[in-house]
Design a protein around this motif. Structure first.
Motif, short mmCIF file in Angstrom:
data_model
loop_
_atom_site.label_atom_id
_atom_site.label_comp_id
_atom_site.label_asym_id
_atom_site.label_seq_id
_atom_site.Cartn_x
_atom_site.Cartn_y
_atom_site.Cartn_z
N ILE A 81 -5.91 -12.48 -18.99
CA ILE A 81 -5.37 -11.31 -19.68
C ILE A 81 -3.94 -11.05 -19.23
O ILE A 81 -3.64 -11.09 -18.04
N GLN A 82 -3.09 -10.80 -20.22
CA GLN A 82 -1.71 -10.42 -19.93
C GLN A 82 -1.44 -9.02 -20.51
O GLN A 82 -2.11 -8.59 -21.44
N SER A 83 -0.48 -8.35 -19.94
CA SER A 83 -0.10 -7.03 -20.42
C SER A 83 0.30 -7.10 -21.89
O SER A 83 1.05 -7.98 -22.30
N GLY A 84 -0.25 -6.19 -22.68
CA GLY A 84 0.06 -6.16 -24.10
C GLY A 84 -0.93 -6.89 -24.98
O GLY A 84 -0.83 -6.84 -26.21
N ASP A 85 -1.90 -7.55 -24.39
CA ASP A 85 -2.91 -8.26 -25.16
C ASP A 85 -3.76 -7.29 -25.98
O ASP A 85 -4.01 -6.14 -25.56
N LYS A 86 -4.20 -7.75 -27.13
CA LYS A 86 -5.21 -7.05 -27.90
C LYS A 86 -6.38 -8.01 -28.05
O LYS A 86 -6.26 -9.04 -28.74
N ILE A 87 -7.47 -7.68 -27.39
CA ILE A 87 -8.59 -8.62 -27.24
C ILE A 87 -9.75 -8.22 -28.14
O ILE A 87 -10.23 -7.08 -28.10
#
Length: 287
Positions: free
Chosen positions: A50-56
């Protein structure tokens, strides 16, 4: 907890009464911290999932694995370990009415805000690939999940595959295909631009998922696959049973199978395959 195994499916009957949402969420990070929460966070950190700004897009199948994955993601978001968004999506590939109702009931109790979309995958697979349905079904379902997730602005799809799925995949490939491959913790989609698949349950053992489900009185949806239900055997189930049998004679056999994928001695293999094609040890030997 009673497990009724057959035709490649398992039906879990909880031994305890269903606990409240508050109790269930507390058990994720308290009672089952070591078994669930810690390996979940470890996999995310170790494999950079997971990276900052992800939409999962968290893919919910209705089974125990994906329901617990959803709760783990919600806890991760509460604790602010990453700046990311979640969409809980569920594809109905042709569930019977009872399964659909059970899915919706579980998600409501667990406060999982799912978005359900319909795709008659089971019907198509049953018509064109009845003898060997699982491979085609998996590809069709994954493609549908990618497409729906992308339409809703997601850049990643999370699946609930766990530690046991991983080692069973290794053994399946060795025994049935004559190749050494494992189930990767993350993959880039080849058909959907800028989309990734991640498996944050990668280090969580199935036995611990079962214990959590039983302790909290969860009643996950039973086997929803009407095609697999017609089958009388499952190679994956045979491999699962083989690993269990080997565990009686060899210490840490499950961990050793898993670790083998992280400790390949390239000077002691006959050949390998990559994007450039097949290679032989002789290519290096004769240099």
């Amino acid at each position: 907890m009673t497990s009724l195994a057959g035709s490649g499916c398992e039906i879990f009957i909880p031994e305890n009464e269903l606990k409240s949402l508050k109790e269930i969420e507390k058990s994720v990070i308290k009672k089952y911290r070591k078994q669930l929460w810690s390996p979940f966070v470890k996999a995310i950190k170790n494999y950079d999932l997971i990276q900052s700004g992800d939409k999962i897009a968290v893919a919910i199948s209705g089974g125990k694995d994906s329901l617990i994955m959803a709760k783990l993601f919600q806890e991760l978001q509460k604790h602010g370990l990453k700046n990311f968004e979640l969409e809980f999506i569920c594809m109905d590939p042709g569930f019977n009415e009872a399964n659909r109702v059970q899915l919706e009931k579980n998600c409501k109790h667990l406060n999982i805000p799912i978005k359900i979309f319909d795709k008659q995958v089971f019907k198509v697979v049953d018509e064109i690939a009845n003898d060997y349905p699982c491979y085609l079904c998996a590809r069709m379902r994954r493609g549908a999940l990618y497409a729906y997730a992308q339409e809703h602005g997601c850049n990643k799809v999370a699946l609930g595959h766990h530690f046991d799925d991983t080692i069973e995949t290794i053994m399946m490939n060795v025994l049935c295909s004559g190749q050494y491959k494992t189930m990767m913790p993350k993959l880039k989609s080849t058909n959907f631009e800028n989309m990734e698949l991640i498996r944050p349950m990668y280090l969580i053992k199935e036995a611990d998922i079962k214990k959590f489900s039983s302790y909290n009185g969860l009643n996950p949806m039973d086997c929803g696959c009407v095609v697999a239900a017609k089958k009388t055997s499952s190679k994956r189930r045979e491999v699962k049973e083989l690993i269990e049998t080997l565990g009686k004679s060899f210490d840490n056999v499950d961990k050793n199978i898993f670790n083998s994928a992280n400790c390949v001695h390239t000077d002691a293999i006959l050949g390998w395959k990559d994007d450039d094609g097949r290679h032989s040890f002789l290519d290096k030997y004769n240099d």
